[in-house]
Design a protein around this motif. Structure first.
Motif, PDB file in Angstrom:
ATOM      1  N   ASN A 185     -58.588 -36.536  11.847  1.00  0.00           N
ATOM      2  CA  ASN A 185     -58.258 -35.783  12.671  1.00  0.00           C
ATOM      3  C   ASN A 185     -57.589 -34.546  12.794  1.00  0.00           C
ATOM      4  O   ASN A 185     -56.805 -34.003  13.689  1.00  0.00           O
ATOM      5  N   ASN A 208     -61.954 -43.621  11.971  1.00  0.00           N
ATOM      6  CA  ASN A 208     -61.302 -42.890  12.744  1.00  0.00           C
ATOM      7  C   ASN A 208     -59.940 -43.640  13.254  1.00  0.00           C
ATOM      8  O   ASN A 208     -59.875 -44.630  14.318  1.00  0.00           O
ATOM      9  N   HIS A 223     -55.784 -43.318  15.516  1.00  0.00           N
ATOM     10  CA  HIS A 223     -55.226 -43.502  16.516  1.00  0.00           C
ATOM     11  C   HIS A 223     -55.948 -43.141  17.641  1.00  0.00           C
ATOM     12  O   HIS A 223     -56.699 -42.149  17.808  1.00  0.00           O
ATOM     13  N   PHE A 224     -57.133 -43.477  17.488  1.00  0.00           N
ATOM     14  CA  PHE A 224     -58.366 -43.299  17.704  1.00  0.00           C
ATOM     15  C   PHE A 224     -58.222 -43.754  19.601  1.00  0.00           C
ATOM     16  O   PHE A 224     -56.767 -44.644  19.589  1.00  0.00           O
ATOM     17  N   GLN A 225     -58.214 -43.045  20.231  1.00  0.00           N
ATOM     18  CA  GLN A 225     -58.376 -43.309  20.994  1.00  0.00           C
ATOM     19  C   GLN A 225     -59.614 -43.027  22.570  1.00  0.00           C
ATOM     20  O   GLN A 225     -60.685 -42.121  21.938  1.00  0.00           O
ATOM     21  N   ARG A 243     -62.741 -37.939  21.330  1.00  0.00           N
ATOM     22  CA  ARG A 243     -63.572 -38.242  19.733  1.00  0.00           C
ATOM     23  C   ARG A 243     -64.692 -38.465  19.338  1.00  0.00           C
ATOM     24  O   ARG A 243     -65.374 -38.304  18.435  1.00  0.00           O
ATOM     25  N   THR A 260     -67.623 -37.293  20.881  1.00  0.00           N
ATOM     26  CA  THR A 260     -68.355 -36.004  20.700  1.00  0.00           C
ATOM     27  C   THR A 260     -68.178 -35.673  19.059  1.00  0.00           C
ATOM     28  O   THR A 260     -69.359 -35.159  19.159  1.00  0.00           O
ATOM     29  N   ARG A 261     -66.943 -35.480  18.290  1.00  0.00           N
ATOM     30  CA  ARG A 261     -66.012 -35.453  17.018  1.00  0.00           C
ATOM     31  C   ARG A 261     -67.522 -36.479  16.612  1.00  0.00           C
ATOM     32  O   ARG A 261     -68.192 -36.153  15.629  1.00  0.00           O
ATOM     33  N   ILE A 262     -67.634 -37.763  16.835  1.00  0.00           N
ATOM     34  CA  ILE A 262     -68.098 -38.563  16.131  1.00  0.00           C
ATOM     35  C   ILE A 262     -69.318 -38.705  15.715  1.00  0.00           C
ATOM     36  O   ILE A 262     -69.988 -39.219  14.884  1.00  0.00           O
ATOM     37  N   GLU A 267     -53.877 -47.478  17.606  1.00  0.00           N
ATOM     38  CA  GLU A 267     -52.709 -47.430  17.502  1.00  0.00           C
ATOM     39  C   GLU A 267     -52.935 -48.725  18.117  1.00  0.00           C
ATOM     40  O   GLU A 267     -52.230 -49.073  19.199  1.00  0.00           O
ATOM     41  N   ASN A 269     -71.988 -31.178  20.212  1.00  0.00           N
ATOM     42  CA  ASN A 269     -73.011 -32.501  20.650  1.00  0.00           C
ATOM     43  C   ASN A 269     -73.930 -32.378  19.897  1.00  0.00           C
ATOM     44  O   ASN A 269     -75.188 -33.366  19.837  1.00  0.00           O
ATOM     45  N   ASN A 271     -68.866 -27.241  16.272  1.00  0.00           N
ATOM     46  CA  ASN A 271     -68.732 -27.647  14.943  1.00  0.00           C
ATOM     47  C   ASN A 271     -68.507 -26.471  14.323  1.00  0.00           C
ATOM     48  O   ASN A 271     -69.039 -26.131  13.419  1.00  0.00           O
ATOM     49  N   ASN A 285     -59.451 -27.436  15.397  1.00  0.00           N
ATOM     50  CA  ASN A 285     -59.680 -29.009  16.080  1.00  0.00           C
ATOM     51  C   ASN A 285     -59.887 -29.551  15.714  1.00  0.00           C
ATOM     52  O   ASN A 285     -60.595 -30.768  15.775  1.00  0.00           O
ATOM     53  N   ASP A 286     -61.288 -28.970  14.963  1.00  0.00           N
ATOM     54  CA  ASP A 286     -63.146 -30.406  14.626  1.00  0.00           C
ATOM     55  C   ASP A 286     -62.637 -31.396  13.213  1.00  0.00           C
ATOM     56  O   ASP A 286     -61.789 -30.664  12.896  1.00  0.00           O
ATOM     57  N   MET A 287     -64.018 -31.804  13.257  1.00  0.00           N
ATOM     58  CA  MET A 287     -63.945 -33.049  11.970  1.00  0.00           C
ATOM     59  C   MET A 287     -64.484 -32.068  11.246  1.00  0.00           C
ATOM     60  O   MET A 287     -65.904 -31.650  11.186  1.00  0.00           O
ATOM     61  N   PRO A 288     -64.457 -32.444  10.121  1.00  0.00           N
ATOM     62  CA  PRO A 288     -64.665 -32.258   8.546  1.00  0.00           C
ATOM     63  C   PRO A 288     -66.213 -32.731   8.793  1.00  0.00           C
ATOM     64  O   PRO A 288     -66.330 -33.527   6.964  1.00  0.00           O
ATOM     65  N   ILE A 289     -67.274 -32.866   9.501  1.00  0.00           N
ATOM     66  CA  ILE A 289     -68.028 -33.265   8.792  1.00  0.00           C
ATOM     67  C   ILE A 289     -69.090 -33.082   8.162  1.00  0.00           C
ATOM     68  O   ILE A 289     -70.168 -33.742   7.473  1.00  0.00           O
ATOM     69  N   HIS A 297     -48.914 -41.558  22.655  1.00  0.00           N
ATOM     70  CA  HIS A 297     -49.942 -41.664  21.812  1.00  0.00           C
ATOM     71  C   HIS A 297     -49.295 -40.871  20.747  1.00  0.00           C
ATOM     72  O   HIS A 297     -48.629 -39.917  20.900  1.00  0.00           O
ATOM     73  N   GLY A 310     -50.553 -39.567  17.294  1.00  0.00           N
ATOM     74  CA  GLY A 310     -51.249 -38.670  17.042  1.00  0.00           C
ATOM     75  C   GLY A 310     -50.841 -37.851  17.073  1.00  0.00           C
ATOM     76  O   GLY A 310     -49.461 -37.670  18.025  1.00  0.00           O
ATOM     77  N   ARG A 315     -49.552 -30.164  14.282  1.00  0.00           N
ATOM     78  CA  ARG A 315     -50.189 -29.826  13.051  1.00  0.00           C
ATOM     79  C   ARG A 315     -50.389 -28.222  12.753  1.00  0.00           C
ATOM     80  O   ARG A 315     -50.397 -27.804  11.068  1.00  0.00           O
TER      81      ARG A 315
END
Lengths: 235, 235
Positions: free
Chosen positions: A136, A157, A159-161, A174, A176-178, A194, B44, B91, B136-140, B169, B171, B177
């Motif tokens: 993240n 992943n 700190h998943f929520q 999260r 959508t990103r995955i 967590e 997506n 992304n 803020n994106d994931m390094p896919i 949370h 994170g 960041r």
């Protein structure tokens, strides 16, 4: 003969650093006197020294000594001679960059495959997966590769929520990103909340803590996995 | 003679894709008939075709035609001959990777510096900064570099939101960041909230929309900047 403890977070809300894990860690590191600490992820940008000091204070409660890897002249030897190893959280890009820069990615993998007890929290757990691509964190430095230790046959992943269905924020959830990750990568991703951690003994992986985890696979509906489940089926 | 419109988000909660920007876009693209669309960020994971079709429907409301860059045999020529250009969100790692792979990072920069009107939303705005390192994106995917167009002398953090002080949370907040980013990078970062955009005409940068933005500088307390402020002082 792996012996790993991979936690989603070092710290629970309203509780001290590592506090909820200490009973577990006492057992996990039972044959150790000194733990080698890898502070490279530098949460909030704190120095290696500050991070190591903070960690030493927490481990002192279970009578374990902490030494930071930055204190050694030869980090490869420090890894190879360690009784136990802990990689703390912070920024995963920075952590991975430093592991490569100090040429310890492979020695760390080899040492942990021999059964030296390991604790990872947050970024320190991320690196146990096949790649750091489900972090993240912000890409504050450019590492030479996204490949990581591959001690487990999937990615985490941390700190998943679950998505907040009440939120009016339009940034990606999260999930959508995955899903975007799975457009370009085939291996599974485990969303670890967590308070959850994975306990890995040899090839047996168990989900610990009181919470469920979420398993994402390419082209499949994500599934919730109950605490205490055996996860060795994931690959 | 830059002529850029850089929006934090394409879509506001409860509103259609690009809807809140359409009156602005009608003016911005006043001398254009056809807009070249760069769909590489694939939100997506949707296809280039689906993304272009969705965008064409929105632009049809202001009587503009959309053509996707993937429809051209030579993407460099498509950029150089464009009347106007829009890069959509999704992304940022994927977007930057595709811009490099198709060798259009430099042609895009050169074209936009000549004054061809440009719209970026989310990832499409990120790339206007000096680097993509405050995404803020994931390094896919692993792009060959994090460097981006440098059309503005700072970085953006889109979909910006202040830390939720009620959250349990653990994170990192957006602010944490960005502070970590500033441990390793010197240039400023502007946190742009959803509903805000930057209007850039030549070297004049103005914060548009109704909301404030937050300016982060290395070793300095972040400051709130009011809507309609001139931002040309940031460097």
């Amino acid at each position: 003969m792996k012996n790993l403890l991979l936690a989603s977070t070092s710290t629970l809300h309203g509780s001290d650093y590592l506090e909820y894990l200490l009973p577990e860690l006492k057992q996990h590191f039972t044959n150790c006197k000194t733990i080698l600490f890898i502070p490279y992820a530098r949460p909030n940008g704190i120095s290696h020294e500050e991070y190591t000091e903070k960690t030493a204070l927490a481990f002192a409660k279970i009578k374990l000594t902490i030494r930071g890897i930055h204190e050694y002249e030869n980090p490869v030897e420090a890894i190879q001679n360690a009784e136990g190893i802990f990689t703390g959280g912070g920024n995963t890009f920075l952590l991975v960059n430093e592991l490569y820069r100090n040429k310890i990615m492979i020695p760390l993998k080899e040492t942990l495959e021999k059964g030296i007890p390991y604790l990872g929290t947050s970024a320190g757990s991320n690196i146990s997966g096949l790649s750091m691509q489900t972090t993240n964190d912000m890409p504050i430095v450019y590492p030479p590769s996204f490949q990581t230790l591959g001690l487990i046959p999937f990615n985490l992943n941390v700190h998943f929520q679950d998505a907040d269905t009440q939120s009016k924020h339009m940034g990606e959830s999260r999930e959508t990103r995955i899903n975007e990750f799975h457009q370009f990568n085939n291996f599974p991703v485990l969303g670890l909340k967590e308070g959850s951690w994975l306990e890995i003994k040899a090839n047996k992986i168990v989900l610990k803590g009181n919470l469920s985890a979420k398993l994402f696979r390419k082209n499949a509906t994500p599934i919730d996995i109950a605490a205490e489940s055996e996860l060795s089926f994931i690959q």
